[in-house]
Scaffold this motif. Structure first.
Motif, short mmCIF file in Angstrom:
data_model
loop_
_atom_site.label_atom_id
_atom_site.label_comp_id
_atom_site.label_asym_id
_atom_site.label_seq_id
_atom_site.Cartn_x
_atom_site.Cartn_y
_atom_site.Cartn_z
N ARG A 87 -14.09 -4.18 9.38
CA ARG A 87 -14.18 -3.30 8.05
C ARG A 87 -12.78 -3.02 7.94
O ARG A 87 -12.34 -2.82 6.79
N THR A 88 -11.92 -2.89 8.97
CA THR A 88 -10.35 -2.78 8.65
C THR A 88 -9.77 -3.71 7.89
O THR A 88 -8.93 -3.48 7.09
N CYS A 89 -10.29 -5.05 7.53
CA CYS A 89 -9.53 -6.10 6.81
C CYS A 89 -10.23 -5.96 5.40
O CYS A 89 -9.75 -6.58 4.55
N ARG A 90 -11.33 -5.31 5.15
CA ARG A 90 -12.05 -5.19 3.86
C ARG A 90 -12.57 -3.75 3.52
O ARG A 90 -13.88 -3.64 3.58
N PRO A 91 -11.71 -2.92 3.13
CA PRO A 91 -12.11 -1.63 3.06
C PRO A 91 -12.96 -1.49 1.65
O PRO A 91 -12.44 -2.44 0.82
N PRO A 92 -13.95 -0.99 1.17
CA PRO A 92 -14.78 -0.92 -0.01
C PRO A 92 -13.75 -0.91 -1.20
O PRO A 92 -12.77 0.02 -1.13
N GLY A 114 -15.81 -5.10 0.24
CA GLY A 114 -14.28 -5.12 0.43
C GLY A 114 -13.45 -6.51 0.26
O GLY A 114 -12.50 -6.52 0.30
N SER A 151 -9.78 6.32 -1.18
CA SER A 151 -8.96 6.73 0.07
C SER A 151 -7.75 7.52 -0.54
O SER A 151 -7.66 7.36 -1.96
N ARG A 164 0.67 -1.21 0.19
CA ARG A 164 0.09 0.03 0.04
C ARG A 164 0.77 1.41 -0.08
O ARG A 164 1.97 1.18 0.69
N ASP A 199 -11.10 7.11 -6.63
CA ASP A 199 -11.94 5.75 -6.53
C ASP A 199 -11.46 5.04 -7.91
O ASP A 199 -12.44 4.36 -8.27
N ASP A 214 -5.47 -8.43 9.16
CA ASP A 214 -5.57 -7.53 10.08
C ASP A 214 -4.97 -7.73 11.18
O ASP A 214 -4.53 -6.72 12.33
N HIS A 229 -9.92 2.46 -3.17
CA HIS A 229 -10.96 2.32 -2.04
C HIS A 229 -11.72 3.85 -1.76
O HIS A 229 -11.78 3.75 -0.68
#
Length: 441
Positions: free
Chosen positions: A398-403, A345, A420, A112, A121, A365, A418
């Protein structure tokens, strides 16, 4: 790089004659052969694409042929003379099999890096380059080897970027109700707005010389990128055109918020067919595989559909999520796997021919983040994990699978955006020895 003669080597050949130059060329050839002999067949195939001189050395030395037929023998396959004639096709088949098994069963490393100052996006990957944007006032082109930002393309203050695509020479972007073209040398031109010929655009795809805009009023507007004029207006749907794909034989495929896919001929403006989903949910994402003639679509309620463009019939449908699917993509020349991402995600790998979910991947995570800094970027590294079939996605943090708002597939890798500041690259690898021993599915 190519090993062309320099001034010094030319003078040496003049003094020592042709035989001296020939000895130098043989030395180069022999050294390269020794180096290449340490590589496996997959890396050797990649080396043939580096330059003409490497390609010639590898093919003349028959290294590829030896490794390829050894691989077939290790897999229990015969190597008849007829098969030797089809080695070129066989090597591509080997590479695609390797790619498929890596996505389906390989180890997952996730890198990342911060790509923008605000959330973006959209991402597109081609030729070892990644283009990111939509969300701020700049598009950035990245090297996937070094994570270096190679080029930046700025959006006019009066416009907002909606969608884009690119090739080796240019970037075509949809700027609200106008089309923009950025050449790779940084020059930009914006098509003039013409009243009555361009409503609000939602998506763009192009095939020279035409850029096709999917519009909110259900039409596809076709723009000539050289005359910068709207050449045709094609009625595709009664509702907004949400996504587009173009075929090499000039067909426009468009998805609608009303739940259908419409196919029209780019040259004649005539509708060829309409493909319908059984759940009537809006089509959110669309892609077309020219190698297999298959059309894939993802909907706002988590269904994935597949139709055969030759028969215009549905091949399969499967609900892989309870939420919207934002993006689906495949590696060009691959007829086996399809990557799908959406609001939940989870990165899913599907069988293109059956719709079977082969793998569900997300970020591990629980393991700590490691990081490295090269001369171009600060890279955070994490591991990915595969979900068992009975795992309930909604119970996973959700920290393991951001959209996943967009994804793009390369050889043994998937890049995800994502909404972000960060872009993730999922690297899939599998041991070459294990790969040889694994049965095909």
């Amino acid at each position: 790089m190519e090993h062309g003669p320099s001034g010094g080597s030319t003078a040496m050949r003049r003094r020592s004659g042709v035989r001296g130059g020939a000895r130098m060329e043989c030395l180069e050839h022999d050294i390269l052969c020794i180096i290449f002999s340490f590589l496996d067949v997959f890396d050797l195939v990649r080396c043939t694409a580096v330059c003409k001189s490497w390609n010639a050395v590898i093919r003349k030395s028959e290294l590829l042929q030896v490794l390829y037929f050894k691989l077939r023998r290790d897999s229990g396959e015969s190597t008849s003379s007829g098969q030797r004639k089809s080695m070129e096709f066989g090597l591509q088949e080997v590479a695609m099999k390797y790619h498929r098994l890596c996505l389906q069963r390989g180890r997952i490393d996730i890198h990342r890096w911060k790509a923008h100052s605000v959330g973006v996006d959209q991402c597109r990957m081609k030729m070892g380059l990644l283009l990111t944007g939509v969300g701020d006032k700049v598009m950035r082109l990245w090297s996937l080897d070094s994570y270096k930002c190679e080029e930046e393309y700025y959006i006019p203050d009066t416009a907002s970027l909606v969608d884009f695509d690119f090739d080796e020479s240019k970037i075509v972007g949809l700027l609200g109700s106008r089309v923009g073209i950025w050449t790779r040398n940084g020059k930009r031109s914006i098509f003039p707005s013409r009243e009555g010929t361009f409503s609000k655009g939602l998506c763009v795809r192009y095939i020279d010389p035409d850029a096709v805009i999917g519009c909110e009023d259900g039409t596809a507007r076709v723009f000539d990128m050289y005359s910068r004029t709207c050449s045709r207006i094609i009625k595709m749907h009664a509702g907004p055109v949400t996504c587009l794909a173009l075929s090499d034989d000039e067909l426009i495929l468009s998805g609608s918020s009303l739940g259908s896919v419409s196919i029209s001929d780019l040259a004649s403006d005539q509708r060829v067919a309409r493909l319908r989903s059984t759940d009537s949910a809006g089509i959110r994402t669309l892609c077309f595989n020219p190698c297999s003639h298959l059309v894939f679509a993802g909907t706002t309620v988590g269904y994935t559909y597949c139709w055969d463009l030759r028969t215009m019939k549905s091949l399969w449908e499967t609900r892989i999520s309870s939420n919207v699917l934002y993006s689906l993509s495949y590696l060009r020349s691959d007829n086996s796997t399809l990557a799908v991402g959406g609001i939940d995600g989870v990165l899913r790998v599907l069988n293109q021919n059956t719709g079977e979910v082969l793998s569900r991947c997300l970020i591990d995570d629980e393991r700590p983040i490691s990081s490295t800094r090269n001369m171009h970027a600060f890279i955070e590294k994490k591991k990915g994990i595969r979900l068992p079939e009975d795992a309930e996605v909604d119970r996973i943090p959700r920290t393991c699978r951001p959209p996943i708002t967009c994804l793009s597939v390369g050889m043994k890798k998937v890049v995800t955006a994502h909404n972000s500041k960060y872009i993730r690259m999922w690297k899939f690898n599998i041991s070459f020895v294990i790969w040889v021993d694994l049965p095909s599915r």
